[in-house]
Structure formats: C-alpha cells, structure tokens
Design a protein around this motif. Structure first.
Motif, PDB file in Angstrom:
ATOM      1  N   THR A   1       0.830  -1.204   0.000  1.00 24.16           N
ATOM      2  CA  THR A   1       0.000   0.000   0.000  1.00 24.16           C
ATOM      3  C   THR A   1       0.864   1.252   0.000  1.00 24.16           C
ATOM      4  N   GLY A   2       2.028   1.190   0.644  1.00 25.27           N
ATOM      5  CA  GLY A   2       2.956   2.311   0.587  1.00 25.27           C
ATOM      6  C   GLY A   2       3.454   2.554  -0.826  1.00 25.27           C
ATOM      7  N   VAL A   3       3.763   1.487  -1.549  1.00 26.28           N
ATOM      8  CA  VAL A   3       4.212   1.601  -2.936  1.00 26.28           C
ATOM      9  C   VAL A   3       3.082   2.113  -3.819  1.00 26.28           C
ATOM     10  N   LEU A   4       1.864   1.599  -3.608  1.00 23.85           N
ATOM     11  CA  LEU A   4       0.715   2.069  -4.381  1.00 23.85           C
ATOM     12  C   LEU A   4       0.494   3.564  -4.173  1.00 23.85           C
ATOM     13  N   PHE A   5       0.599   4.014  -2.922  1.00 27.46           N
ATOM     14  CA  PHE A   5       0.441   5.444  -2.629  1.00 27.46           C
ATOM     15  C   PHE A   5       1.516   6.260  -3.341  1.00 27.46           C
ATOM     16  N   CYS A   6       2.735   5.748  -3.351  1.00 28.89           N
ATOM     17  CA  CYS A   6       3.819   6.433  -4.055  1.00 28.89           C
ATOM     18  C   CYS A   6       3.522   6.505  -5.552  1.00 28.89           C
ATOM     19  N   ASN A   7       2.965   5.443  -6.113  1.00 28.54           N
ATOM     20  CA  ASN A   7       2.551   5.466  -7.524  1.00 28.54           C
ATOM     21  C   ASN A   7       1.558   6.589  -7.789  1.00 28.54           C
TER      22      ASN A   7
ATOM     23  N   MET B   1       3.792  10.072  -6.985  1.00 27.11           N
ATOM     24  CA  MET B   1       5.018  10.291  -7.757  1.00 27.11           C
ATOM     25  C   MET B   1       4.882   9.846  -9.218  1.00 27.11           C
ATOM     26  N   GLY B   2       3.891   8.985  -9.491  1.00 21.60           N
ATOM     27  CA  GLY B   2       3.747   8.420 -10.825  1.00 21.60           C
ATOM     28  C   GLY B   2       4.324   7.021 -10.887  1.00 21.60           C
ATOM     29  N   GLU B   3       3.660   6.135 -11.608  1.00 23.65           N
ATOM     30  CA  GLU B   3       4.101   4.744 -11.676  1.00 23.65           C
ATOM     31  C   GLU B   3       5.497   4.607 -12.268  1.00 23.65           C
ATOM     32  N   GLU B   4       5.852   5.521 -13.185  1.00 21.68           N
ATOM     33  CA  GLU B   4       7.172   5.429 -13.814  1.00 21.68           C
ATOM     34  C   GLU B   4       8.288   5.629 -12.787  1.00 21.68           C
TER      35      GLU B   4
ATOM     36  N   PHE C   1      12.733   1.548  -8.480  1.00 21.59           N
ATOM     37  CA  PHE C   1      12.613   0.388  -7.596  1.00 21.59           C
ATOM     38  C   PHE C   1      11.719  -0.680  -8.237  1.00 21.59           C
ATOM     39  N   PRO C   2      12.147  -1.277  -9.330  1.00 20.86           N
ATOM     40  CA  PRO C   2      11.305  -2.273 -10.011  1.00 20.86           C
ATOM     41  C   PRO C   2      10.973  -3.479  -9.142  1.00 20.86           C
TER      42      PRO C   2
ATOM     43  N   HIS D   1       6.725  -6.520  -6.403  1.00 24.36           N
ATOM     44  CA  HIS D   1       6.164  -7.038  -5.157  1.00 24.36           C
ATOM     45  C   HIS D   1       4.745  -6.526  -4.951  1.00 24.36           C
ATOM     46  N   MET D   2       4.509  -5.250  -5.243  1.00 25.46           N
ATOM     47  CA  MET D   2       3.167  -4.697  -5.088  1.00 25.46           C
ATOM     48  C   MET D   2       2.163  -5.441  -5.963  1.00 25.46           C
TER      49      MET D   2
END
Length: 328
Positions: free
Chosen positions: A189-195, A198-201, A207-208, A213-214
C-alpha cells in the motif's frame, strides 16, 4: 459473529486501502461508507467522538480507530489465514511485522505525503491537511520542502528495496514466509500510494523490485473486490450501531492508576490531535476502550484505540477547551 462490519474510508487513503486489502485477504464480508476526504464529517462524529484520521472500522456498536487496533481485532476474530505466518525457518513474525508497520505508516508513507502539496489540489484540501498535521509552515516554505522531499523518499524506499531483495532477489515475501504477511500488505500500500503521488514510472524506474512485489500482493488479495463491496450511507451506519448489549470490560490495576468508569481523553500524538472523551471500560496489553454517548443522535458506542501512539489521561476542563479549539 458480528451483524455488520463497516469500513469508513475514502478510496485515495493508503491506510484505508491497507484495511480493505486485509479484509479481502481474510475473505471477510464487509460494507463501506464513503466519507469526505476533508472535514467536516458530522455523520462520523456519533461513531468516532471526534477522531479525525481515516479509516475507522465499525463492528456493530464497536468502533476501531487506527490501523493497529483494527488489524489486531481482525486477526483475533478471523485467525485464518494469519497476518503473521511463521518464517520458513519457523520463527514468529508478529512483533517484527508490527515494527515494520510503524515504520511504513509513520516514515515511508508520510514522506511521500509531503509531495501532495505539489499536486493541483483544492485549497480546502491543503488547509485540512495542514490542520491535521499541525504544520504551521507558510505555503512557499512548505512547497520548498515538498519539492526536495524526493531525497528522503528515495532513501526510505531504498531501505524497503534492500530488505525485499535480501529475500531471494525480491521474488519472495518480505519476511521470508511461505505466505503473504501483514508486512507485505503495508509495504504494497505504501508503494501504491507512491505510484499515485510520484507516478508509476518513478517507482518502476527506481525500484522495479518493489513495483513487482506490489503487483504480487494485489494479485493475492483481489483488489477488485473492494469495488464490489456493498456501500451504505453514513446514516445507515449509525442505525446499525443501535440496540446492542452493554460491553463489560476490565482494567488491570497493575498497568495503570486509571480504573473502570473513569472519564478520560484519548488523543493521537502524531497528527489529528483532537481528544476523544469517554468513560474507560477496558484496557489490556495494547488496547484501550472507552464508552461514549452522542447526545444529538442518542447513540452509545464503544471506541477502541491502540495504546501506542496515543496520550491517555484523565479528563479535565482543559481537555474540553483543547477539543473545542481544535475542532473549530
């Protein structure tokens, strides 16, 4: 079993997503109440007593505030599948997962949240979040901090990235378990929020392993299920909390000088520092429960809080003045 489980949330809240994913993973049926992203939320007050943060989880006439106490209650009521599977070497993960959750919510997610100021958002939203965090920086200085926050964001995500890569190059779950753990839910969920911010790119380029993992977590918990959960109105949620028996708890005298029946205030320490005032009915190792009656709706509920991250003190008139000042 409870008659109803209701998640009060808004879809862009990362912590709301954590709870929705947790409910999905345990295959728990629930309903949702869509709330405003900003105050005021007058129809939530009979349930939460003034608690500002999101989400809250309502189980009949019990209201759980903060992800720590929500997730603990779900694990207690629905132990399988567990949020805390043992590692492949047989070690428990409960304490480590809770520590990781604290770091992800209070460091990883919050540093990304600074970037919200750079988005084209209504002034009312910015003011609401300024009030929530107690950040008194002028707008130009706050924007300067937001612009340069990418330095910290990369440093925080590097920690998560390194931890995940240590587990067989990031191909496995973060705590080296055979099954998904709550640590994986929090990180995803932290990574999703960053997406979202900040944008998915940005995540994919930097951090691929975290991005992969997400997606693995999303596949495991059926993210689409949230869209299909029945939605009810805030008024209906209030009615669902009526006509339940009284809850009788205990307080271990060895843990505190407070006793059952004491009027107390419970206030978050990090943000949204609005005291919730109620009568102490229960206290155990990590949780405290107060009984509160809302006079306007004539609704009596039991509000659950974690003890970590909250100030718990006897009520005084000074607290009432503070509550009035922070809610006006």
């Amino acid at each position: 079993m409870p008659k109803s489980i209701i998640l009060h949330m808004y879809t862009k809240s990362p912590l709301s997503r954590t709870i929705a994913w947790a409910l999905n993973y345990k295959n728990i049926s629930y309903e949702t109440v869509s709330i405003s992203m900003i105050e005021p939320r007058p129809l939530r007050r009979p349930l939460d007593g003034g608690y500002r943060k999101t989400p809250i989880l309502q189980i009949d006439n019990h209201v759980y505030c903060d992800t720590k106490v929500i997730l603990a209650e779900l694990e207690k009521r629905y132990p399988e599948p567990s949020f805390y599977p043992k590692t492949r070497s047989g070690c428990p993960t409960t304490a480590l997962t809770r520590i990781m959750a604290q770091w992800i919510e209070h460091a990883l997610v919050l540093c990304v949240a600074q970037r919200v100021l750079l988005l084209d958002l209504p002034k009312a939203f910015i003011k609401d979040r300024t009030d929530l965090t107690g950040n008194n920086l002028d707008s130009s200085m706050a924007r300067t901090f937001a612009i340069h926050s990418e330095i910290e964001i990369k440093a925080q995500f590097n920690i998560a990235n390194d931890l995940l890569k240590e587990q067989n190059g990031g191909k496995e779950w973060i705590l080296d378990t055979d099954f998904l753990s709550l640590a994986d839910l929090h990180l995803a969920t932290g990574v999703l929020f960053c997406n979202q911010i900040m944008g998915e790119e940005w995540i994919a380029d930097n951090f691929p392993v975290l991005q992969s993992h997400m997606h693995k977590v999303v596949d495991a918990i059926n993210d689409e299920k949230l869209k299909n959960m029945p939605a009810i109105s805030a008024e209906e949620a209030i009615e669902r909390a009526r006509n339940f028996p009284d809850f009788v708890g205990t307080v271990d005298a060895g843990r505190t000088s407070l006793s059952v029946g004491t009027l107390i205030s419970v206030t978050p320490k990090d943000m949204g520092r609005v005291p919730v005032i109620g009568t102490l009915v229960h206290m155990e190792k990590q949780e405290i429960v107060v009984k509160r009656k809302d006079e306007e709706s004539n609704l009596e509920v039991f509000i659950h809080f974690p003890q970590v991250g909250f100030s718990i003190i006897p009520f005084t008139t000074k607290i009432l003045k503070l509550k009035t000042r922070t809610t006006n």
